[in-house]
Scaffold this motif. Sequence first.
Motif, short mmCIF file in Angstrom:
data_model
loop_
_atom_site.label_atom_id
_atom_site.label_comp_id
_atom_site.label_asym_id
_atom_site.label_seq_id
_atom_site.Cartn_x
_atom_site.Cartn_y
_atom_site.Cartn_z
N GLY A 31 -3.78 0.60 -12.09
CA GLY A 31 -3.97 1.88 -11.41
C GLY A 31 -5.39 2.10 -10.97
N LYS A 32 -6.17 1.02 -10.88
CA LYS A 32 -7.58 1.13 -10.55
C LYS A 32 -7.81 1.61 -9.11
CE LYS A 32 -9.74 -2.70 -10.63
NZ LYS A 32 -10.16 -2.71 -9.22
N SER A 33 -6.96 1.16 -8.18
CA SER A 33 -7.13 1.57 -6.78
C SER A 33 -6.93 3.07 -6.61
CB SER A 33 -6.15 0.80 -5.89
OG SER A 33 -6.41 -0.58 -5.92
N SER A 34 -5.88 3.63 -7.23
CA SER A 34 -5.66 5.08 -7.15
C SER A 34 -6.78 5.84 -7.82
CB SER A 34 -4.32 5.43 -7.82
OG SER A 34 -3.25 4.82 -7.14
N LEU A 35 -7.28 5.31 -8.92
CA LEU A 35 -8.38 5.95 -9.62
C LEU A 35 -9.63 5.97 -8.74
CD1 LEU A 35 -9.60 7.16 -12.20
CD2 LEU A 35 -10.02 4.83 -13.00
N MET A 36 -9.92 4.85 -8.10
CA MET A 36 -11.09 4.78 -7.23
C MET A 36 -10.96 5.75 -6.07
SD MET A 36 -12.67 1.54 -5.16
CE MET A 36 -11.23 1.44 -4.10
N SER A 37 -9.77 5.81 -5.47
CA SER A 37 -9.56 6.74 -4.36
C SER A 37 -9.77 8.17 -4.81
CB SER A 37 -8.15 6.56 -3.80
OG SER A 37 -7.99 5.28 -3.25
N GLY A 38 -9.29 8.51 -6.01
CA GLY A 38 -9.46 9.87 -6.52
C GLY A 38 -10.91 10.21 -6.77
N ILE A 39 -11.68 9.25 -7.33
CA ILE A 39 -13.10 9.50 -7.59
C ILE A 39 -13.86 9.61 -6.27
CG2 ILE A 39 -15.19 8.52 -8.60
CD1 ILE A 39 -13.46 7.23 -10.75
N ALA A 40 -13.54 8.71 -5.32
CA ALA A 40 -14.24 8.68 -4.04
C ALA A 40 -13.85 9.85 -3.15
CB ALA A 40 -13.99 7.36 -3.32
N GLY A 41 -12.65 10.39 -3.34
CA GLY A 41 -12.20 11.50 -2.52
C GLY A 41 -11.72 11.09 -1.15
N SER A 85 -8.78 8.09 0.98
CA SER A 85 -7.77 7.05 0.84
C SER A 85 -8.39 5.70 1.15
CB SER A 85 -6.61 7.30 1.82
OG SER A 85 -5.99 8.53 1.54
N LEU A 86 -8.17 4.77 0.24
CA LEU A 86 -8.70 3.42 0.42
C LEU A 86 -7.54 2.46 0.64
CD1 LEU A 86 -11.37 3.48 -2.41
CD2 LEU A 86 -11.71 3.82 0.03
N PRO A 87 -7.77 1.36 1.37
CA PRO A 87 -6.67 0.44 1.69
C PRO A 87 -6.13 -0.24 0.46
CG PRO A 87 -8.79 -0.49 2.32
CD PRO A 87 -9.05 0.92 1.94
N ARG A 88 -4.80 -0.35 0.41
CA ARG A 88 -4.15 -1.03 -0.71
C ARG A 88 -3.33 -2.22 -0.24
NH1 ARG A 88 -1.59 4.17 -3.98
NH2 ARG A 88 -3.35 5.57 -3.72
N SER A 89 -3.20 -2.41 1.07
CA SER A 89 -2.34 -3.47 1.58
C SER A 89 -3.08 -4.79 1.62
CB SER A 89 -1.88 -3.12 3.00
OG SER A 89 -3.00 -2.99 3.85
N SER A 90 -2.32 -5.87 1.63
CA SER A 90 -2.80 -7.23 1.81
C SER A 90 -3.70 -7.72 0.71
CB SER A 90 -3.52 -7.37 3.15
OG SER A 90 -2.70 -6.95 4.21
N GLY A 91 -3.85 -6.95 -0.32
CA GLY A 91 -4.69 -7.41 -1.43
C GLY A 91 -6.16 -7.51 -1.09
N THR A 92 -6.59 -6.91 0.04
CA THR A 92 -7.97 -7.07 0.47
C THR A 92 -8.94 -6.47 -0.53
OG1 THR A 92 -7.20 -6.97 2.74
CG2 THR A 92 -9.56 -6.71 2.38
N CYS A 93 -8.60 -5.32 -1.10
CA CYS A 93 -9.52 -4.65 -2.01
C CYS A 93 -9.83 -5.50 -3.23
CB CYS A 93 -8.94 -3.31 -2.46
SG CYS A 93 -9.31 -1.95 -1.32
N THR A 94 -8.96 -6.35 -3.59
CA THR A 94 -9.15 -7.14 -4.80
C THR A 94 -10.01 -8.36 -4.55
OG1 THR A 94 -7.18 -8.47 -4.37
CG2 THR A 94 -6.90 -6.43 -5.61
N ARG A 95 -10.50 -8.53 -3.32
CA ARG A 95 -11.20 -9.78 -3.00
C ARG A 95 -12.69 -9.60 -2.77
NH1 ARG A 95 -7.41 -12.01 1.68
NH2 ARG A 95 -8.89 -13.74 1.69
#
Length: 941
Positions: free
Chosen positions: A152-162, A164-174
């Motif tokens: 749930g790290k992506s949702s947490l980051m989006s909430g802290i940042a205020g 929406s951050l991309p979640r598709s294609s696994g790009t954020c994890t790279r």
Amino acid sequence: MPPRVKPEPGVAVANTTATRSFAATNSAQFGSPTRQARSTAPSVTDTRFMAEAEDQYEDEDNEIIWMETRAKSITSAGMKQEPGHEPMALMSLASQSMGGSFVGMGPNLALKDFGQGFLKDINDALGELQSRGIQHVASLPELVLVGDQSSGKSSLMSGIAGLSLPRSSGTCTRCPIHIRISRADEWSCRVFLNLEYGFKLPDHAITEQDVTATNPFPPWVKLDPSRTRRHEFKTVRDRFDSEEIETVLRCAQVAILNPSTPYQAFIPKPRGGEGPDSQQLTQHELISRKEEASEAQFSPNTVALEIKGPDLADLNFYDLPGVFNTARRTEDAYLERVVQNLTKLYIKREKAIILWAVSMNLDTENSLALRLIRESRAEHRCVGVITKADLLPRDDQATERWLGILKGRGHRIGLGYFITSRQGQDLEEQTKREEAFFNRTAEGHWPDVFDRYQERCGIEKLKAFLSLKLGEEFSKVLPEVKRKVLERLNFIAEQLQLYPGPPANPDLEIYKALTMFSSLLKKRVIDQEFMSTWDTACSARFTRAILELKPKYNVRLFAKSSAASAPVLIDLDTPTREGSPTPTPSGRKRAAPAETPSRRQRIKAEDAEGRSYPSTPTNMRTTMTPTKGRPSKTLMDIRRMIQRNAIPGQPGLVSSNVYEPLFTEAAKAWKGPLQTFLNQTFNFLSKEIQEILDSTFAALKNRAIYKLSTEHMQAFVEMHKKELQAQLALIHELEGTRLFTRNDDALHRYKAEELRTLTRHRNHYRIAAHKGDEPASSLPKIEELSEEELAQETAKMEKDLRQMGPEPFQQELDVAAYTRGYYVLAAHRFTDIVCMHAMSGLFPRVASVIETYLQDKLGLTGNRTTPEMLDQLMEEEGRIGQIRRDLCAEKETLDGAMAIIVNLENRDTTPSQAESNITIPNDLTSGRAAGSPSGTAYGDA
């Protein structure tokens, strides 16, 4: 009206051991009845931890530090103080002697006392320093978000940042994302590419063996801090255009993963903007293709977001790729270690506050991220963020397990836990549903037993806590940061002195250096001190070396005995030590030669100057130790030469064909010393030229003109060396062609001296052989004898010689004396001419042409000089120029950092009335975070 505060003295009890009774601990931590009775302020001691304290410390065996914090009541209009939560007196900020500066605040003032405005300034300053990249100089506090995949790290980051951050294609994890959030009147999101690593692909497929301690992120290598780059990618202005935000971030990360393509190619074009649709389609195809088949599967370079807007928390944090144990593809197995290495790199930063994301529907025992935190011994800097609370399993066992963690019975961390539940598609929906979930006004499973942790539930509570914590940590280290930045700036200033910038008037500097150089060199090469130093170092050595090559002749050979007509062979096989007598084997006199005409006697051979040399009589021809590999000749060798060149019918005459070969053979050996003299002379001259060049071009050493001048002067020296070498080679050739001199007096004088020396040594050996004695190992030189000693030696030899008869090799001795005498004459003549060519030819010629030589070579004479030519001469040399540019770039960065620090110090820290009425939720400022031991709360000393 302002809040009324009556502080109580804090009672600090340090180094309390595990043997201390819980009653004493309870009294010190939560306040004794006596202490409570003295306080006129309402009691705000936190009683809700008392029931849990025994559970939290039942397994505690280590020494711990306790601090009782100051009780304080905070009230404001329209806000009610919640009982049961004791506010923490934050660590006083580092003191400096600057009145009005926040770093000079008194010990009774806490960071939260200065309101949200000052907190924003602190976090803004921290964010600006981080964005400037000064971490190589001083460590800065930072938030680092880590977690396993699917935590749930992506949702947490989006909430802290205020946003929406991309979640598709696994790009954020790279690739990591650095997010800086601050308050501003207008909302904006600026995206940057921070390039701290270079892409260096090996010539083979990357495997786990390529991941090492020195190469943790293949194929990426760390760049020097001066080579790092920060490119602004794009700015998004519409907060509610989530599609554009996701597109920009996606493109930024694709640019990071494809370093060989210019990053500008990935900047998304505005929708509905200029340009045909075909261009936008082409860019979309490029991005899609590069995303699917990127050059790198992962990058340690970061995408940076600077998000500003109203009602935003002041935060800076890094979101790292989720760690995992098993890659999806076998060929990507190395990424497991790469991502873990990156996570450990950020966790190990001493000033980092770790946010560990862990999902409530998973077992914490299997958390790889927690394992890495423990391995790095960073639990005391860790905040646990329990995500996906809405997925808590509906069984008592799961509930009890999480309650145990919150109570500190397992997985203890220094800064406690927060709980979140991010459901929904957009941020507004997620925030509303989260609030409703924890208030139980919406559907979902959330047991009542978690109500005691209500102030630790929700993303907004977490953001407020992190903002305050980050500001507090920054205030602690700011004096140290300032000191280190100043030290680095001083070092850079010293280095820049070694690599000065261009002069204000470059053409004047160039002509000044050239004029001074030619003037000093012209004066130097004809200076008496220069000549004397050269004469000692080169000329005198050369003369000695040539004279030492004078031909050597062995004067010991066959002789007719006066007592018998049989020849006597003098055996010279074994040399003796110089200065020691050589006794016969029996220690007595040997018999006369007539008695044993075939016996061999051992004696010591000497050259004309008293040096002793070994001999080899096995072939009845004795040779001296060769000088420069040249063998000595015997008297018998000379006799044979006379016989071979004799003119029939002219007995007693010696042909000139005998003398010339003996001399020219010796003169051939001059070639070696002559080359040595030439090399030494020009090395001496080159050293003087370089010293003068270095001194006169000191201010231009990092410019192209210095390098060009050095090269031209090296060519100048080489040119004159070749000229002189040709001249001296001709002189050498003339000396070795034939015998020639008009100086009869000198020749006769030298011949007489050599004949006297040869005859003396010859007689020495003849007399010893006649008497059967071993000759003395060495004869003193004639000049070493006094007149009396010389007269005695002469008288004795004449007496002995009268008994032996005439010298059988007198003609051969005359030839040897003539050859040696002419050699001495020719050697002096040769060395004089050679040295004269240097002193009277080379050096004055250098002085005569040097005045305009460099100007001509540099193109600075006549009308050829142009501004472009001067610019070329003043260009910085590649490596030195790069060093200076790097130093200047770092200085600019650190100057900006110092300005940020000074501006923060000079801010008026007196809280306004409005700021005084701001109250931060109690539990967020409390040292006792949920799930952490109450005695080790953050902010405690």
